[in-house]
Design a protein around this motif. Sequence first.
Motif, PDB file in Angstrom:
ATOM      1  N   ILE A  13      12.268   3.835  -8.702  1.00 54.54           N
ATOM      2  CA  ILE A  13      12.191   3.980  -7.245  1.00 54.54           C
ATOM      3  C   ILE A  13      13.166   5.050  -6.761  1.00 54.54           C
ATOM      4  O   ILE A  13      12.874   5.783  -5.817  1.00 54.54           O
ATOM      5  CB  ILE A  13      12.443   2.623  -6.554  1.00 54.54           C
ATOM      6  N   ALA A  14      14.319   5.169  -7.409  1.00 51.46           N
ATOM      7  CA  ALA A  14      15.276   6.210  -7.030  1.00 51.46           C
ATOM      8  C   ALA A  14      14.700   7.597  -7.299  1.00 51.46           C
ATOM      9  O   ALA A  14      14.836   8.509  -6.471  1.00 51.46           O
ATOM     10  CB  ALA A  14      16.584   6.023  -7.782  1.00 51.46           C
ATOM     11  N   VAL A  15      14.041   7.779  -8.432  1.00 53.67           N
ATOM     12  CA  VAL A  15      13.393   9.055  -8.729  1.00 53.67           C
ATOM     13  C   VAL A  15      12.273   9.323  -7.731  1.00 53.67           C
ATOM     14  O   VAL A  15      12.103  10.450  -7.250  1.00 53.67           O
ATOM     15  CB  VAL A  15      12.871   9.065 -10.188  1.00 53.67           C
ATOM     16  N   SER A  16      11.533   8.286  -7.392  1.00 61.35           N
ATOM     17  CA  SER A  16      10.477   8.423  -6.387  1.00 61.35           C
ATOM     18  C   SER A  16      11.058   8.847  -5.041  1.00 61.35           C
ATOM     19  O   SER A  16      10.468   9.682  -4.340  1.00 61.35           O
ATOM     20  CB  SER A  16       9.725   7.101  -6.244  1.00 61.35           C
ATOM     21  N   SER A  17      12.195   8.293  -4.691  1.00 63.30           N
ATOM     22  CA  SER A  17      12.843   8.671  -3.428  1.00 63.30           C
ATOM     23  C   SER A  17      13.265  10.141  -3.442  1.00 63.30           C
ATOM     24  O   SER A  17      13.119  10.838  -2.437  1.00 63.30           O
ATOM     25  CB  SER A  17      14.063   7.794  -3.167  1.00 63.30           C
ATOM     26  N   LEU A  18      13.770  10.594  -4.566  1.00 63.71           N
ATOM     27  CA  LEU A  18      14.147  12.007  -4.666  1.00 63.71           C
ATOM     28  C   LEU A  18      12.931  12.914  -4.523  1.00 63.71           C
ATOM     29  O   LEU A  18      12.991  13.947  -3.848  1.00 63.71           O
ATOM     30  CB  LEU A  18      14.849  12.276  -5.992  1.00 63.71           C
ATOM     31  N   LEU A  19      11.817  12.539  -5.129  1.00 64.78           N
ATOM     32  CA  LEU A  19      10.603  13.335  -5.006  1.00 64.78           C
ATOM     33  C   LEU A  19      10.073  13.336  -3.570  1.00 64.78           C
ATOM     34  O   LEU A  19       9.582  14.359  -3.077  1.00 64.78           O
ATOM     35  CB  LEU A  19       9.537  12.825  -5.974  1.00 64.78           C
ATOM     36  N   VAL A  20      10.196  12.208  -2.913  1.00 64.97           N
ATOM     37  CA  VAL A  20       9.745  12.129  -1.518  1.00 64.97           C
ATOM     38  C   VAL A  20      10.652  12.966  -0.619  1.00 64.97           C
ATOM     39  O   VAL A  20      10.185  13.606   0.326  1.00 64.97           O
ATOM     40  CB  VAL A  20       9.684  10.659  -1.052  1.00 64.97           C
ATOM     41  N   ILE A  21      11.945  13.008  -0.911  1.00 73.68           N
ATOM     42  CA  ILE A  21      12.860  13.851  -0.131  1.00 73.68           C
ATOM     43  C   ILE A  21      12.515  15.327  -0.329  1.00 73.68           C
ATOM     44  O   ILE A  21      12.559  16.120   0.630  1.00 73.68           O
ATOM     45  CB  ILE A  21      14.322  13.543  -0.509  1.00 73.68           C
ATOM     46  N   ILE A  22      12.127  15.687  -1.545  1.00 75.65           N
ATOM     47  CA  ILE A  22      11.678  17.063  -1.772  1.00 75.65           C
ATOM     48  C   ILE A  22      10.430  17.356  -0.951  1.00 75.65           C
ATOM     49  O   ILE A  22      10.294  18.424  -0.352  1.00 75.65           O
ATOM     50  CB  ILE A  22      11.434  17.309  -3.278  1.00 75.65           C
ATOM     51  N   ARG A  23       9.494  16.399  -0.879  1.00 81.28           N
ATOM     52  CA  ARG A  23       8.291  16.575  -0.064  1.00 81.28           C
ATOM     53  C   ARG A  23       8.657  16.674   1.415  1.00 81.28           C
ATOM     54  O   ARG A  23       8.038  17.414   2.172  1.00 81.28           O
ATOM     55  CB  ARG A  23       7.311  15.433  -0.308  1.00 81.28           C
ATOM     56  N   ALA A  34       5.772  13.447   7.990  1.00 83.74           N
ATOM     57  CA  ALA A  34       5.752  12.116   8.585  1.00 83.74           C
ATOM     58  C   ALA A  34       5.447  11.058   7.525  1.00 83.74           C
ATOM     59  O   ALA A  34       6.073   9.985   7.502  1.00 83.74           O
ATOM     60  CB  ALA A  34       4.717  12.057   9.703  1.00 83.74           C
ATOM     61  N   ILE A  35       4.520  11.353   6.641  1.00 84.33           N
ATOM     62  CA  ILE A  35       4.192  10.416   5.570  1.00 84.33           C
ATOM     63  C   ILE A  35       5.381  10.249   4.632  1.00 84.33           C
ATOM     64  O   ILE A  35       5.669   9.146   4.154  1.00 84.33           O
ATOM     65  CB  ILE A  35       2.937  10.889   4.811  1.00 84.33           C
ATOM     66  N   SER A  36       6.098  11.338   4.369  1.00 78.86           N
ATOM     67  CA  SER A  36       7.254  11.227   3.479  1.00 78.86           C
ATOM     68  C   SER A  36       8.370  10.394   4.115  1.00 78.86           C
ATOM     69  O   SER A  36       9.073   9.662   3.410  1.00 78.86           O
ATOM     70  CB  SER A  36       7.762  12.600   3.080  1.00 78.86           C
ATOM     71  N   LEU A  37       8.534  10.491   5.423  1.00 75.36           N
ATOM     72  CA  LEU A  37       9.523   9.630   6.093  1.00 75.36           C
ATOM     73  C   LEU A  37       9.150   8.162   5.967  1.00 75.36           C
ATOM     74  O   LEU A  37      10.010   7.298   5.756  1.00 75.36           O
ATOM     75  CB  LEU A  37       9.663  10.020   7.560  1.00 75.36           C
ATOM     76  N   ASP A  38       7.857   7.859   6.096  1.00 73.13           N
ATOM     77  CA  ASP A  38       7.399   6.486   5.927  1.00 73.13           C
ATOM     78  C   ASP A  38       7.619   6.022   4.487  1.00 73.13           C
ATOM     79  O   ASP A  38       8.047   4.882   4.257  1.00 73.13           O
ATOM     80  CB  ASP A  38       5.926   6.379   6.312  1.00 73.13           C
ATOM     81  N   ASN A  43      10.596   2.972   0.252  1.00 75.92           N
ATOM     82  CA  ASN A  43      11.468   2.998  -0.920  1.00 75.92           C
ATOM     83  C   ASN A  43      12.807   2.323  -0.639  1.00 75.92           C
ATOM     84  O   ASN A  43      13.351   1.637  -1.511  1.00 75.92           O
ATOM     85  CB  ASN A  43      11.690   4.434  -1.392  1.00 75.92           C
ATOM     86  N   LEU A  44      13.342   2.512   0.560  1.00 74.83           N
ATOM     87  CA  LEU A  44      14.596   1.824   0.914  1.00 74.83           C
ATOM     88  C   LEU A  44      14.423   0.309   0.905  1.00 74.83           C
ATOM     89  O   LEU A  44      15.315  -0.425   0.464  1.00 74.83           O
ATOM     90  CB  LEU A  44      15.076   2.287   2.285  1.00 74.83           C
ATOM     91  N   ILE A  45      13.281  -0.149   1.396  1.00 74.99           N
ATOM     92  CA  ILE A  45      13.012  -1.591   1.371  1.00 74.99           C
ATOM     93  C   ILE A  45      12.941  -2.088  -0.071  1.00 74.99           C
ATOM     94  O   ILE A  45      13.509  -3.132  -0.415  1.00 74.99           O
ATOM     95  CB  ILE A  45      11.708  -1.902   2.138  1.00 74.99           C
ATOM     96  N   GLY A  46      12.266  -1.329  -0.933  1.00 75.40           N
ATOM     97  CA  GLY A  46      12.164  -1.727  -2.340  1.00 75.40           C
ATOM     98  C   GLY A  46      13.502  -1.731  -3.039  1.00 75.40           C
ATOM     99  O   GLY A  46      13.819  -2.649  -3.815  1.00 75.40           O
ATOM    100  N   ILE A  47      14.305  -0.702  -2.801  1.00 75.06           N
ATOM    101  CA  ILE A  47      15.632  -0.635  -3.418  1.00 75.06           C
ATOM    102  C   ILE A  47      16.504  -1.799  -2.958  1.00 75.06           C
ATOM    103  O   ILE A  47      17.190  -2.442  -3.757  1.00 75.06           O
ATOM    104  CB  ILE A  47      16.297   0.724  -3.108  1.00 75.06           C
ATOM    105  N   THR A  48      16.458  -2.096  -1.674  1.00 74.58           N
ATOM    106  CA  THR A  48      17.254  -3.213  -1.150  1.00 74.58           C
ATOM    107  C   THR A  48      16.796  -4.545  -1.736  1.00 74.58           C
ATOM    108  O   THR A  48      17.614  -5.407  -2.070  1.00 74.58           O
ATOM    109  CB  THR A  48      17.164  -3.248   0.385  1.00 74.58           C
ATOM    110  N   ALA A  49      15.490  -4.709  -1.888  1.00 73.39           N
ATOM    111  CA  ALA A  49      14.972  -5.960  -2.462  1.00 73.39           C
ATOM    112  C   ALA A  49      15.383  -6.111  -3.920  1.00 73.39           C
ATOM    113  O   ALA A  49      15.783  -7.205  -4.345  1.00 73.39           O
ATOM    114  CB  ALA A  49      13.449  -5.991  -2.331  1.00 73.39           C
ATOM    115  N   ILE A  50      15.307  -5.038  -4.682  1.00 72.08           N
ATOM    116  CA  ILE A  50      15.690  -5.125  -6.091  1.00 72.08           C
ATOM    117  C   ILE A  50      17.187  -5.382  -6.231  1.00 72.08           C
ATOM    118  O   ILE A  50      17.615  -6.186  -7.069  1.00 72.08           O
ATOM    119  CB  ILE A  50      15.269  -3.851  -6.847  1.00 72.08           C
ATOM    120  N   ILE A  51      17.993  -4.745  -5.405  1.00 71.83           N
ATOM    121  CA  ILE A  51      19.438  -5.008  -5.443  1.00 71.83           C
ATOM    122  C   ILE A  51      19.730  -6.457  -5.070  1.00 71.83           C
ATOM    123  O   ILE A  51      20.610  -7.097  -5.647  1.00 71.83           O
ATOM    124  CB  ILE A  51      20.184  -4.019  -4.527  1.00 71.83           C
TER     125      ILE A  51
END
Length: 94
Positions: A13-23, A34-38, A43-51
Amino acid sequence: MFQTVLIVSLAIIAVSSLLVIIRLIKGPSIPDRAISLDAIGINLIGITAIISVVLDTNAFLDVILLLGILAFIGTVAIAKFLEKGEIIENDRDQ
């Protein structure tokens, strides 16, 4: 074994977040950004849930709910801005 799966999924998910930030930075159009912000919000919700699962606590559940609500409101506001060019309409028939 379960902790390893959680750590690997957190890394994915962290790698996915980096790719989305590049987008978000390179996005060829405004709707792509706008889609990348969503996607960043999701991804933040997923990271928080896994933590939360890794730390074995439910203290982050309120944070997950708040992030979900803010991501939804942000997506709706961006969509309305892209459609009409304004978020809050000042012209009201009285």
